[in-house]
Design a protein around this motif. Structure first.
Motif, short mmCIF file in Angstrom:
data_model
loop_
_atom_site.label_atom_id
_atom_site.label_comp_id
_atom_site.label_asym_id
_atom_site.label_seq_id
_atom_site.Cartn_x
_atom_site.Cartn_y
_atom_site.Cartn_z
N PHE B 98 0.84 -1.21 0.00
CA PHE B 98 0.00 0.00 0.00
C PHE B 98 0.87 1.25 0.00
N LEU B 99 1.86 1.24 0.90
CA LEU B 99 2.74 2.42 0.97
C LEU B 99 3.38 2.68 -0.39
N ILE B 100 3.85 1.60 -1.02
CA ILE B 100 4.55 1.78 -2.30
C ILE B 100 3.58 2.29 -3.35
N MET B 337 10.87 -9.79 7.36
CA MET B 337 9.97 -8.66 7.62
C MET B 337 10.78 -7.38 7.73
N ILE B 338 11.81 -7.43 8.56
CA ILE B 338 12.61 -6.21 8.75
C ILE B 338 13.21 -5.78 7.42
N HIS B 339 13.74 -6.76 6.70
CA HIS B 339 14.36 -6.45 5.41
C HIS B 339 13.35 -5.78 4.49
N ALA B 340 12.13 -6.32 4.52
CA ALA B 340 11.10 -5.71 3.67
C ALA B 340 10.98 -4.23 3.98
N PHE B 341 10.97 -3.92 5.28
CA PHE B 341 10.82 -2.50 5.65
C PHE B 341 11.98 -1.68 5.11
N LEU B 458 5.66 10.56 2.66
CA LEU B 458 4.92 9.82 3.69
C LEU B 458 5.41 8.37 3.80
N PRO B 459 5.41 7.63 2.70
CA PRO B 459 5.87 6.23 2.82
C PRO B 459 7.28 6.16 3.38
N LEU B 460 8.13 7.09 2.94
CA LEU B 460 9.52 7.06 3.43
C LEU B 460 9.52 7.12 4.95
N VAL B 462 7.12 6.58 7.16
CA VAL B 462 6.51 5.43 7.84
C VAL B 462 7.48 4.26 7.86
N LEU B 463 8.05 3.98 6.68
CA LEU B 463 8.97 2.85 6.61
C LEU B 463 10.19 3.09 7.49
N ALA B 464 10.64 4.33 7.55
CA ALA B 464 11.80 4.63 8.39
C ALA B 464 11.49 4.29 9.83
N ILE B 465 10.32 4.71 10.28
CA ILE B 465 9.95 4.40 11.67
C ILE B 465 9.97 2.90 11.89
N LEU B 466 9.35 2.19 10.94
CA LEU B 466 9.30 0.73 11.10
C LEU B 466 10.70 0.15 11.14
N SER B 467 11.59 0.66 10.29
CA SER B 467 12.93 0.03 10.28
C SER B 467 13.74 0.45 11.50
N LEU B 468 13.24 1.42 12.25
CA LEU B 468 13.90 1.70 13.53
C LEU B 468 13.35 0.82 14.65
N LEU B 469 12.01 0.81 14.72
CA LEU B 469 11.39 0.18 15.90
C LEU B 469 11.08 -1.29 15.68
N GLY B 470 11.01 -1.65 14.42
CA GLY B 470 10.55 -3.03 14.13
C GLY B 470 11.34 -4.08 14.87
N GLY B 471 12.58 -3.77 15.18
CA GLY B 471 13.43 -4.78 15.78
C GLY B 471 13.10 -5.10 17.23
N PHE B 472 12.45 -4.18 17.88
CA PHE B 472 12.33 -4.33 19.34
C PHE B 472 11.33 -5.38 19.76
N ILE B 473 10.59 -5.94 18.80
CA ILE B 473 9.63 -6.97 19.23
C ILE B 473 10.34 -8.30 19.43
N GLU B 474 11.61 -8.37 19.13
CA GLU B 474 12.33 -9.65 19.26
C GLU B 474 13.74 -9.35 19.74
N LEU B 475 13.96 -9.51 21.05
CA LEU B 475 15.28 -9.17 21.59
C LEU B 475 16.09 -10.43 21.82
N PRO B 476 17.42 -10.33 21.75
CA PRO B 476 18.26 -11.48 22.08
C PRO B 476 17.98 -11.96 23.50
N HIS B 477 18.21 -13.23 23.74
CA HIS B 477 17.85 -13.82 25.02
C HIS B 477 18.49 -13.09 26.18
N ASN B 478 19.74 -12.75 25.99
CA ASN B 478 20.44 -12.23 27.16
C ASN B 478 20.11 -10.77 27.44
#
Lengths: 527, 628, 102, 484
Positions: B98-100, B337-341, B458-460, B462-478
Motif C-alpha cells: 500500500f505504501l509503495i 519482515m525487517i528487510h522488507a521495511f 509519507l511512505p519514506l 513510515v517505513l523509516a519508523i518501522l525500520s527503527l522500531l521493528g526490531g524491538f519486538i524480538e530481543l536477544p535472550h540475554n
C-alpha cells in the motif's frame, strides 16, 4: 438423427453459399455464419440436455444413429456421440464461427466458393468426430482434406501451391496406410467371427497376434502421427500453416491437428492395448522430441505464422506424451490440451492475420513497438502468449500440468525433459511479445487498434481461455465417461502405471526413488 | 471475518481488472485511487484479520472458495489457508504494498502508461497474496507464476527501450528454470501422497519418509530449485540486477520486499520436508552463505545506485537462506519482515534521488544531497543503518544478529557459516555507507530537478519508523526474555534448539558483530569521505583492478551462462532454422523428379525403340517362364 | 508330308518368325517394316498349320486363312497410312515419324 | 437351336446390321446427322437386346462363343461406353472439315470386335475379335488424315499392333501344337491332366502374354500408349482407353478362369512384375508431363497396373474388384476425355496444360466436372474411383498380396501429384498472357449433357456403390460356373 443433421446442415449451407456467391459477396458470409451458429446451437443444446454427471451411470454414449450403407461390406452409416466427441464438436463450431468472422474482411475473391470449402471442411471434421464406422471414418478423413487443399491453394499466401501439395500428399500417404490397416483389421475380424463389418464396436473385441497388432497399430499411427503432427513427420505443417489464409490456419491448427489426437484416443488406445503398451515408451519419446524440437525451431523463426506453427508442433508433443501415459489425469490433460491449444493457437494465428492486414508482412523482424498504438491488441496478445507458455490461470496450464503429472506416473525421465520444454516455450513465446509489441515501431505504417469486429472475435476467446483456466470442471466431467471407456483395456495393466492414489501407504518404508525412477511405468519397455 | 479472506487477494485483482478495462478512459486521478485504494482496503482487512487471529487464538483459518478441478480424487481447490506465518507475509505484502502504491501515485504521475502501471502492480499484489495464502501447491504455483508474469511486465514497463525488454525476458526465463524444478517436485510429491494440499503433505510426510530418505532429499532439493530461482540465489541470481530496469517502486515492492522472498516463504512453508532432508537443508545453508558473500562483494564495486541495492538484496536474502538452512525458521521470517521495511525504504529513497536528478543512476554523478533533500537523506540513512545492522538502534541489528548467532549456535550451525555471515556483515556495512557517503555527501554534481512531494515522503517516513522500531519486538535472550515474534510463530514453526554451551557466552558474539558493523562503516568513511585518494591508490594496483572488474561483473556468472547455455541454444536454433528434417522430404521429391527424367528418355517417339521394348519384354517373359 | 516331325516344322516357323522380327527391327523404311511384319504373321500361320497337321485337324488351316485375310486388311490400311505419311514427311524413314515423344 | 444362337448373338448381329446400313446410307448420301442417329440407334438397340438374353445357364455356341452373365455385363459395359464415345464424337467431328461419316462405321466395327472378344472362349474367336477391333482402330486413330500427328500415331499403332498380334498368334500356335485344342476350357483340361507342362507350351503362353500385354498397354509393352493417345482424335482416345482395354481384360479373366491359370506361379509372378512395373512407370512418367492427353495415357498404364493387382487376387472378390474398378475407370476416363473433346476446337485438341489455366473461372461447371474426374482417378472419396481403389485394396489385402498392396498405396500417392497439378492449374488465376492460345470450342448440348450425366454417375457410384455391386455380383458369378 440430430447428428446426421449437423453434417447435412453444413454441407447444404456450403452448397447454398457457393450458389449465392454468384449473386453477391455478403450472402455467403451470412449464410455460413448462420449455418455454423445453427450447429453450435445444436451442440450446446445436446450438452445442456445431457448434464455430464448423468452420463456416468448410463455409459458414455449420448446419442447415436445407424443406417445401412454398403451392406455387402458391412459398412454402415454409424454416427455416435459421447462426451469427447461433443467437446470436439463444440470446439469445431466455435472455431468455425470465428473463422468465418475472420475472413469477413480478408477474403474478397470467390467468396462463395471459399465458404463452400470452409463449410465442407467443417463437415468433414464433424464427420470424423462422430463416425463409429471405420470405412466412414476413412471416408470423412479424406473428405476434409480436399476443401482444405483448396483453401490453402487458392486463397493462401505467396507460396501456397507448394504448401498445398505438401499438405495433401503427406496426409494422403499416411491415410492410405491407415486404410490398409483398417482393411486388414476388417478381414481378421471377419475370419475370426464370420461377421464382416467395419463397425467400431464390433471390431473392438478383435484379437490378434502381437506382431499383427503392432503392424495394424502402426498403420493407424501413421495417419494420426502425421496429422498430429509428431516429429519427424511434421514438415508439412509449417508450410501449410504459414501459407494458408487466416481462417485456414485457424482450422488447421485448431481442428485438423485435433483429429489426429482424437484418432489416437478413439481408435489406437482401445483397439490395440497390447501393442500400445509395448510401444508406449517410444511414443512418449517421440512426444518429448517433438516438444523440444518444435520449441527450438520456433525460437528462430522470423515468419510470425511459421513461428506459431512450430509452437503447435511443440504443443502437440504433449498430446502424444499424455495419450501413451494411459492414465486418467494424462488423458484429461490431453483433452484439455486439444481444446485449449485450439483456442490459444487459433487466437495467435488470428492476431497474426490482424497484423498482416495492417502491415502486410509476417516478418517479425519488421515489427516492434505496436503496444504504443494498439494497447488492446497488446493485452490480448499478452494473454495468448502467456497461454502458450502455460501460465497458470489460463487453460493451457491445466492441460500441460495434468498431462505432465499424468505422464510422470508412467515415465519419470521423459516427463522431466517434457517439463524442460516448458522453459523453451517461455523463450519463444516471450520472443513474440518482445519482437512485436516491445521496442520501437520500425514500420512506416501506423498500427491502429482492434476494430469492433476484431474485438468481437478476440474477447470471447479470452473469456473462454480464462474460464478453462479457472474452472475447467465442466469439461472434465463431460470428458470423463469417454476417457474411462478408452481406458477400459488398461485397467488391468501393471500397478505402477495406474495413478498412485494408494502409493502413500504402499511405500511407507524409506524407498529409494532414484533407483525406482528407471523402472517406473513406460520406461521398462525401453530396456 | 475469516469468511472474507478471499477478499484480500480479490480486491487487488478487481482493481487490476477495472484498470485494464477502463484505465484508458477513466480520469487520471481515478487511476491511483483505484490502484492504491484496492490494496489499501485489503491491507485494512489484513489488519482486522490479524487482530481477530491474535485475539481468538485460532491455529489457522481455512476458506475453500471453489474446487479448481477434480479428477479421480485429485482435487486442488481455490482455497486459502491463513496461519501465523501467512499473517506475517500478507501483512508485509498489503501494508508495504500500500505504501509503495501511494509513493507511485506521485512517482509515476507523469508517465503516459499510468493505468498500465497500476494495473500491473495490483495484479502483482493479488498474485503475491494468492501465493502466500494458497492452501495447496497448485494454487501456490499459480501465484508463483503470476508474480513472475507481473515482474516481467513491470521490468519491461518502459518497453520502448530494448534493453528493458531483454531484462524482463531474462528475469522470466531464469525464474522459469527454477519453477520447472519446482514443478517436477510437485509431480514427485503427488506421486507419493496423491494430493498437493500443503497441510496434508506436511502431516503425511513424516509417516511416509524417515529422516534422510533419498526421496525426501530429492523433493526438498527440487523445491529449493524453485526457491533459488525466485529469490535470486546462486546459481540463478543473475536476473535480479538487470531487473532494476523497472521503475523504482517496482524494485522496491517486487525485487526487494515481496516477490524475491517467495523462495523463503516456500521453504518455510514446507519446512517439514526439509527437516526430513538434512542434506537439502545443508545445501540451503551453504547456498545462502555463498550468495551473501558473492553478492556482497559485487555490491562493493557497483556504481549504479540501484544495482548496489539489488546486490544487497540478493545478499540479505542469502542471510535468510542461511537461517533457513540452520533451521532458524522464525529468525529467517523475522529478517524477511525487517528487510522488507528497510529495503523498500532504501529503494524508495533511491527512487526519489534518481527522480530528483532526472533519472541519473550513477552514484558518482550524485553527491551533496544531504542538505538539499533532508527527508530523503535522513530516512535513507536510517534504512542504511538498518541494512548495515548498526547496533542497538537499528532493527536490522536485531534480526541479523539473531541469524549470525544461530548460524553458529543453531542446531545445524557451524563455524564456517558463522564466519561467512560475519564477513558478509562487514562487507555489507562497507558498501552500504559507501553508497550513503558518495550519494549524499561531497559537493553537488547534478542539478536537482524535482523535489519529492507529500505522497512520496509519507511512505519514506513510515517505513523509516518501522525500520527503527521493528526490531524491538524480538530481543536477544540475554537482553531480556522478550521474543514476541518467535512466540507468535511457535504454533507454526518449531523453535530452534540452541547449543547451551555457547548460550552463556552469547554476548561475546554480539559485541563482535557490533564491532564488525561499526568498523565497516569506519572503513567506508575513511575511503569515500575522509581520504578518497586511498581508494584511488588501491584501484591503481593491477590485482585490485582485475579483482574489481571481476566483482563488478558479478563474478562472471552472466558471461558463463551466455557461453554455456544461451549462445549454444541460439546458435543451434538459428542453424536449424529451415528445419533439417524437411530436407529429407524435399530430397525424396527431387529423387522422383530425377526418376521421371530418366524414364522420359525411353519415350523417344521412335518406332524402333518401342519395338525394342516389346521384344525385350517378350524375351524377359519367356525367360522367366522357362526358368521357373 | 508325314516325314517331317512337328518339332522341325515349328523350328522352321520359329526361324521364319525370327527373320521377320530381325527385319522389323533393322529396317528403317516403313514399307519394309510392313513386309517384315507380314513375314512374322505368316510364320505364325505356318506354325498353326504344323500344329494342325500334328493333331490331324483342319483348325490349323482355318486359322491360317484367317491370318491371311487379316494380314491383307492390315497391309491395305497400312499402305494407305504410309502414303499419307509420305505426303507429309517426304520420306519413308520410320525415325522421321517421331514428333511425339517424352 | 440355331434360332437360339441368333437370339444370343443378337447384340452382335445388330451391330453388324448397323454397320452395313451406315455403309449403304453413305453410298446414297453423306449426311452426318443421319449417320450419327443410325449409329446411336444401333448401339442402343444392341444394348436393349441384351435384356432379351436370360442370365440363366451359360449358353455355349460351340466351339467359339460363350454367352453368360459375365459376357452380358461386359458387352453392356462396352456398348454403353461406345455409345458415350459416339455421343461425344458428333460435336467433335461436326466442327472438323474431314469426311465424318466413315468414322461411325469403323466405330461400330471396333465395338463389335470388342464384343466378340468378350464372348470368345476359343483362340479363333479371340483372334477374330482382336483383329476386327485392331484393324478398325488403325483407321480410327489416323482418322484425321490431314494431321501429321494423327498419321504418325496411326502408323506406330499399326506396326506395333501387328507385331504384337504376330507374337500372340505364334504363341497360340505353340499352345495349340502342344495341347491339341484351341478352346480355353480344353486347354485347361490338358494342363490339369499333364503333370509336367511341356516347355513349348510355356513359351507359347509367354508369347501370348506379349500380345495381351500390348493391348492392355502395360509395361514393358506400354510405349505406344502416350503417342497414340496424343495423336488420335480425343473421342478415339477415349475409345482406346475404355473399350479396347476393357475387352482385353474380359478375355484375360475368362482365359485365366477356364484354364485356371491362377494355379501356375509362373504366370502369377510374371503378372506381378508387370503390375508393379506398370504402376511405377505410369505414375513416374506422368509426373512432369504437361500434355494432358499424355498424362492420361501414362495414368492409364498405372491404372491397368492397379487392375492387375485385383486380378492377381484371383478369388471372387478379386474379379468383382476388377470389374468394379473397370466400371469406375470407364466412367472417369470417358468423362475426362469427354471434357477434352468438349474443349477442343478445329485447330487442335485441348491437350496443353495451359488450355486449362483458370478454367474454373471461365467455365465453372466444366472445371468442376473435370476436377471430379481427376479426383476419381486419384481415388479420393465421394467419387467412384475411391470405392474402386478401396475394392482393389480390399481384394489385395484379403489374399495378403502385401507387396502389391503397399506398392499400390505408394503409387497412388505419387499419382496424386499430377492429378492435383491439373486441378491446381484449373483453379489458378488466369493472367492475360495466356489468352493468346485460348481455344474457342463451339458448345454442343449433347456432349455437355453426356459429361453432366457421367459426373452425376461418378458421384452416385462413389456415394452409393451398393447398387452397382449387387449387379456385378449377380452377373459375374457365372464366370465360375464349370463349362460343359
Amino acid at each position: 438423427m440430430i447428428l446426421l443433421w449437423m453434417i447435412v446442415i453444413l454441407m447444404a449451407g456450403g452448397v447454398l453459399a457457393w450458389i449465392t456467391g454468384r449473386v453477391n459477396d455478403a450472402l455467403p458470409r451470412w449464410i455460413s455464419l448462420l449455418t455454423i451458429l445453427a450447429n453450435l446451437a445444436l451442440a450446446v443444446w445436446l450438452w445442456l440436455a445431457e448434464p455430464a454427471t448423468a452420463l456416468v451411470p448410463k455409459g458414455a454414449w449420448i446419442a447415436n444413429l445407424s443406417i445401412a450403407w454398403i451392406p455387402q461390406w458391412g459398412v454402415g452409416f454409424d454416427l455416435a456421440l459421447d462426451g469427447l466427441s461433443l467437446l470436439m464438436l463444440l470446439l469445431t463450431f466455435v472455431l468455425g464461427f470465428l473463422a468465418v468472422l475472420v475472413s469477413w474482411n480478408e477474403i474478397y475473391t470467390k467468396v462463395g466458393f471459399f465458404h463452400f470449402n470452409l463449410l465442407w471442411v467443417l463437415a468433414g471434421i464433424t464427420g470424423v468426430f462422430l463416425t463409429m464406422d471405420l470405412f466412414l471414418f476413412y471416408f470423412f478423413w479424406e473428405v476434409m482434406l480436399i476443401p482444405m487443399y483448396f483453401l490453402i491453394g487458392i486463397w493462401g499466401h505467396e507460396n501456397r501451391t507448394y504448401a498445398a501439395y505438401k499438405f495433401f500428399i503427406f496426409t494422403q500417404a499416411s491415410g492410405l496406410l491407415m486404410l490398409l490397416a483398417i482393411l486388414s483389421l476388417y478381414f481378421i475380424h471377419g475370419s475370426q467371427t464370420g461377421i464382416y463389418t467395419f463397425n467400431y464396436f464390433e471390431l473392438l473385441g478383435t484379437s490378434f497376434s502381437p506382431a499383427m497388432g503392432m503392424w495394424l497399430m502402426f498403420g493407424f499411427l501413421a495417419a494420426f502421427l502425421v496429422k498430429l503432427p509428431v516429429v519427424p513427420f511434421h514438415s508439412w505443417l509449417p508450410d501449410a500453416h504459414s501459407q494458408a489464409p487466416t481462417a485456414g490456419s485457424v482450422i488447421l491448427a485448431g481442428l485438423l491437428l485435433k483429429t489426429g489426437a482424437y484418432g489416437l484416443l478413439r481408435f489406437v488406445l482401445p483397439l490395440f492395448p497390447e501393442a500400445a503398451i509395448a510401444f508406449a515408451p517410444w511414443a512418449m519419446l517421440l512426444g518429448v522430441i517433438g516438444i523440444i524440437y518444435g520449441a527450438i525451431l520456433a525460437y528462430s523463426q522470423t515468419d510470425l505464422k511459421r513461428l506459431v506453427a512450430y509452437t503447435s508442433v511443440s504443443h502437440m508433443g504433449f498430446v502424444i506424451l499424455g495419450v501413451f501415459a494411459f492414465n486418467e489425469l494424462a488423458l484429461q490433460g490431453v483433452v484439455m490440451q486439444m481444446i485449449t491449444h485450439g483456442l490459444s493457437t487459433g487466437a495467435l494465428f488470428i492476431m497474426a492475420g490482424f497484423l498482416y492486414d495492417r502491415i502486410h508482412t509476417r516478418n517479425i523482424e519488421k515489427m516492434g513497438g505496436f503496444w504504443a498504438t494498439a494497447p488492446k491488441m497488446g493485452v490480448i496478445a499478452l494473454v495468448f502468449v502467456m497461454a502458450s507458455l502455460g501460465l497458470p490461470g489460463l487453460g493451457n496450464f491445466i492441460a500441460e500440468f495434468l498431462t505432465l503429472i499424468g505422464s510422470w506416473q508412467a515415465n519419470n525421465w521423459l516427463t522431466v525433459f517434457a517439463t524442460i520444454g516448458v522453459v523453451l516455450a517461455t523463450a519463444y513465446s516471450l520472443r513474440i511479445l518482445k519482437k512485436v509489441y516491445y521496442g520501437q515501431n520500425l514500420t512506416d505504417h501506423i498500427i491502429h487498434d482492434l476494430s469492433g469486429r476484431e474485438m468481437l472475435i478476440m474477447v470471447p476467446m479470452v473469456l473462454l481461455i480464462l474460464w478453462l483456466g479457472l474452472y475447467p470442471q465442466p469439461v472434465i466431467d463431460l470428458a470423463k465417461p469417454s476417457i474411462d471407456e478408452q481406458l477400459q483395456a488398461y485397467t488391468n495393466v501393471p500397478e505402477d502405471r495406474t495413478i498412485s492414489m494408494e502409493k502413500s501407504e504402499s511405500t511407507t518404508q524409506p524407498t529409494d526413488t532414484l533407483s525406482q525412477l528407471k523402472t517406473k511405468g513406460g520406461a521398462y519397455g525401453l530396456r | 471475518m475469516e469468511n472474507l479472506i478471499w477478499l484480500i487477494p480479490a480486491l487487488p485483482f478487481l482493481g487490476a481488472l477495472l484498470l485494464i478495462l477502463f484505465g484508458l478512459k477513466m480520469p487520471r486521478i481515478m487511476v491511483p485511487v483505484i490502484g492504491a485504494g484496492s490494496v489499501g482496503i485489503s491491507s485494512l482487512l489484513t489488519i482486522f484479520l490479524g487482530i481477530q487471529f491474535l485475539s481468538d487464538g485460532a491455529a489457522m483459518y481455512v476458506q475453500h472458495v471453489w474446487t479448481w478441478f477434480s479428477i479421480g480424487g485429485f482435487s486442488p481447490g481455490i482455497a486459502f489457508h491463513v496461519d501465523a506465518l501467512t499473517m506475517v507475509f500478507i501483512f508485509v505484502i498489503t501494508f508495504v504494498g500500500f505504501l509503495i502504491h501511494l509513493y507511485s501515485a506521485e512517482f509515476m504521475a507523469e508517465d503516459a502508461d499510468y493505468s498500465r502501471f497500476f494495473a500491473s502492480m495490483n495484479l502483482f499484489v493479488g498474485s503475491m497474496l494468492v501465493l502466500v495464502l494458497a492452501d495447496n501447491l497448485v494454487l501456490l504455483y499459480l501465484g508463483w507464476e503470476g508474480v513472475g508474469l507481473c515482474s516481467f511486465l513491470l521490468i519491461g514497463f518502459w518497453y520502448r527501450e530494448p534493453a528493458n525488454g531483454y531484462a524482463a525476458r531474462k528475469a522470466f526465463i531464469i525464474t522459469r528454470v527454477g519453477d520447472t524444478a519446482m514443478a517436477i517436485g510437485l509431480f514427485l510429491l503427488f506421486q507419493y501422497f496423491g494430493t498437493l494440499n500443503i497441510q496434508e503433505i506436511l502431516t503425511q510426510a513424516p509417516q511416509t519418509w524417515s529422516v534422510g530418505s533419498q526421496t525426501a532429499v530429492l523433493v526438498a532439493l527440487l523445491l529449493v530449485g524453485g526457491a533459488v530461482g525466485k529469490s535470486a540465489q546462486l546459481p540463478l541470481q543473475t536476473w535480479l540486477p538487470d531487473a532494476m530496469a523497472g521503475p523504482s517502486p517496482v524494485s522496491a515492492l517486487i525485487h526487494a520486499a515481496t516477490m524475491v522472498t517467495a523462495g523463503v516463504y516456500l521453504i518455510t512453508r514446507t519446512y517439514v520436508l526439509f527437516e526430513l532432508a538434512p542434506t537439502a537443508q545443508m545445501v540451503v545453508a551453504f547456498i545462502g552463505a555463498a550468495t551473501l558473500l558473492i553478492a556482497g562483494f559485487t555490491a562493493l564495486t557497483q556504481n549504479d545506485l540501484k544495482r548496489v541495492l539489488a546486490y544487497s538484496t540478493i545478499s540479505q536474502i542469502g542471510y535468510m537462506f542461511l537461517a533457513l538452512g540452520v533451521g532458524a525458521w522464525s529468525a529467517a521470517v523475522f529478517h524477511f519482515m525487517i528487510h522488507a521495511f528497510f529495503k523498500a525504504l532504501l529503494f524508495l529513497g533511491a527512487g526519489a534521488v534518481i527522480m530528483a536528478l532526472h533519472h541519473e543512476h550513477d552514484m558518482f554523478k550524485m553527491g551533496g544531497l544531504r542538505k538539499k533533500m533532508p527527508v530523503v537523506f535522513w530516512t535513507f540513512l536510517i534504512g542504511s543503518a538498518s541494512l548495515a545492522a548498526v547496533p542497538l538502534i537499528s532493527a536490522g541489528f536485531y534480526s541479523k544478529d539473531q541469524i549470525l548467532w544461530l548460524g553458529l549456535a543453531g542446531g545445524n550451525g557451524s563455524v564456517i557459516l558463522y564466519i561467512a555471515a560475519l564477513l558478509g556483515a562487514f562487507v555489507t556495512s562497507i558498501y552500504t555507507f559507501r553508497m550513503v557517503f558518495i550519494t549524499f555527501y561531497g559537493e553537488e554534481k547534478t542539478h536537482i530537478s524535482h523535489m519529492p512531494g507529500f505522497w512520496m515522503k509519507l511512505p519514506l517516513v513510515v517505513l523509516a519508523i518501522l525500520s527503527l522500531l521493528g526490531g524491538f519486538i524480538e530481543l536477544p535472550h540475554n537482553f531480556a526474555h522478550f521474543t514476541l515474534f518467535t512466540d507468535y510463530l511457535k504454533p507454526v514453526l518449531p523453535v530452534i534448539v540452541i547449543d547451551e554451551g555457547l548460550a552463556t557466552i552469547e554476548w561475546i558474539f554480539q559485541i563482535v558483530a557490533a564491532l564488525v558493523a561499526l568498523s565497516g562503516i569506519y572503513i567506508a568513511y575513511l575511503f569515500y569521505l575522509k581520504k578518497p585518494y586511498l581508494a584511488q591508490n588501491m584501484e591503481r594496483s593491477k590485482f585490485a583492478m582485475s579483482l574489481h572488474r571481476f566483482w563488478y561483473s558479478g563474478w562472471g556468472f552472466d558471461a558463463l551462462y551466455n557461453a554455456v547455455f544461451v549462445r549454444p541454444y541460439v546458435y543451434l536454433s538459428k542453424a536449424n532454422r529451415s528445419d533439417g528434417i524437411d530436407f529429407f522430404y524435399t530430397g525424396l521429391a527431387y529423387f522422383t523428379q530425377w526418376l521421371n527424367s530418366l524414364f522420359t528418355r525411353t519415350q523417344t517417339g521412335m518406332l524402333r525403340t518401342y519395338m525394342m521394348g516389346v521384344l525385350v519384354g517378350a524375351i524377359l517373359v519367356v525367360t522367366i517362364s522357362l526358368l521357373l | 508330308m508325314n516325314g517331317i516331325s512337328m518339332e522341325a516344322g515349328l523350328l522352321l516357323a520359329a526361324i521364319l518368325f525370327a527373320l521377320g522380327l530381325m527385319g522389323l527391327l533393322m529396317r528403317r523404311n516403313i514399307i519394309f517394316m510392313l513386309v517384315s511384319v507380314e513375314i512374322m504373321l505368316n510364320a505364325a500361320g505356318l506354325a498353326f498349320i504344323v500344329a494342325g497337321m500334328r493333331w490331324a485337324q483342319p483348325d490349323g488351316q482355318v486359322m491360317f486363312i484367317f491370318i491371311l485375310t487379316m494380314a491383307a486388311a492390315e497391309v491395305s490400311v497400312g499402305l494407305a497410312l504410309i502414303l499419307q505419311l509420305y505426303h507429309q514427311l517426304k520420306t519413308l524413314d520410320s525415325d522421321a515419324a517421331s514428333r511425339m515423344r517424352g | 437351336m440355331v434360332l437360339d444362337d441368333f437370339l444370343h448373338l443378337m447384340p452382335l448381329l445388330i451391330l453388324v446390321m448397323g454397320s452395313l446400313i451406315t455403309m449403304l446410307v453413305i453410298a446414297v448420301k453423306r449426311y452426318h446427322k443421319i449417320i450419327y442417329i443410325i449409329t446411336m440407334l444401333s448401339l442402343i438397340a444392341a444394348f436393349a437386346s441384351l435384356f432379351e438374353i436370360g442370365i440363366g445357364e451359360p449358353y455355349h455356341i460351340s466351339p467359339l462363343f460363350i454367352v453368360d452373365g459375365f459376357a452380358i455385363f461386359y458387352i453392356g459395359l462396352i456398348l454403353l461406353s461406345s455409345l458415350v464415345v459416339a455421343m461425344l464424337s458428333y460435336a467433335y467431328f461436326e466442327q472438323r472439315e474431314e469426311r465424318k461419316e466413315e468414322y461411325y462405321i469403323l466405330h461400330i466395327l471396333a465395338t463389335l470386335g470388342a464384343c466378340v472378344m468378350v464372348i470368345s472362349k476359343h483362340f479363333g474367336a479371340l483372334f477374330l475379335g482382336l483383329e476386327v477391333l485392331s484393324v478398325s482402330l488403325y483407321g480410327l486413330v489416323a482418322y484425321l488424315r490431314t494431321r501429321e500427328r494423327s498419321d504418325e500415331a496411326g502408323i506406330k499403332y499399326l506396326i506395333l499392333a501387328a507385331m504384337s498380334s504376330a507374337f500372340l498368334l505364334f504363341g497360340m500356335a505353340l499352345v495349340y501344337a502342344m495341347s491339341g485344342s484351341m478352346g480355353f476350357y480344353e486347354i485347361g483340361l490338358y494342363l490339369a491332366a499333364s503333370q509336367q507342362v511341356p516347355l513349348i507350351l510355356i513359351v507359347g503362353f509367354g508369347l501370348m502374354v506379349v500380345g495381351i500385354g500390348f493391348k492392355l498397354g502395360v509395361v514393358p509393352f506400354h510405349m505406344w500408349t502416350p503417342d497414340v493417345y496424343e495423336g488420335a482424335p480425343a473421342p478415339v482416345t477415349a475409345f482406346i482407353a475404355t473399350v479396347s482395354k476393357g475387352g482385353m481384360v474380359a478375355v484375360l479373366i475368362r482365359f485365366f478362369m477356364q484354364t485356371n491359370g491362377f494355379n501356375y506361379p509362373t504366370m502369377i509372378l510374371i503378372f506381378t512384375i508387370i503390375a508393379i512395373a506398370s504402376m511405377f512407370a505410369g505414375n513416374i512418367l506422368a509426373l512432369m508431363q504437361n500434355n494432358v492427353k499424355r498424362i492420361l495415357a501414362y495414368s492409364s498404364i498405372a491404372h491397368l497396373g492397379y487392375i492387375l493387382v485385383a486380378f492377381l487376387a484371383g478369388n471372387a472378390m478379386g474379379i468383382e474388384a476388377v470389374t468394379f474398378y473397370l466400371v469406375a475407370y470407364f466412367i472417369t476416363s470417358l468423362g475426362a476425355f469427354g471434357i477434352i473433346t468438349l474443349l477442343s476446337d478445329e485447330e487442335r485438341d485441348a491437350e496443353q496444360m495451359e488450355d486449362y489455366r483458370g478454367l474454373l473461372w471461365r467455365r465453372p461447371w466444366t472445371a468442376a466436372a473435370f476436377t471430379a474426374m481427376l479426383l476419381s482417378l486419384a481415388g479420393i472419396p465421394l467419387t467412384a474411383g475411391f470405392v474402386g481403389k478401396f475394392f482393389v485394396l480390399a481384394a489385395g489385402v484379403r489374399t495378403e498380396l502385401w507387396l502389391l498392396v503397399v506398392m499400390l498405396a505408394l503409387n497412388s500417392v505419387i499419382g496424386l501429384y499430377y492429378y492435383i497439378k491439373i486441378v491446381a492449374v484449373m483453379f489458378s488465376q488466369t493472367n492475360v498472357g495466356h489468352e493468346r492460345q485460348a481455344l474457342h470450342p463451339s458448345a454442343y448440348l449433347v456432349s455437355g449433357g453426356t459429361i453432366a450425366l457421367l459426373a452425376i454417375l461418378l458421384i452416385y457410384v462413389g456415394v452409393y456403390p451398393a447398387g452397382l455391386m449387387q449387379l456385378i455380383e449377380a452377373l459375374i458369378i457365372s464366370i465360375y460356373a464349370p463349362v460343359m
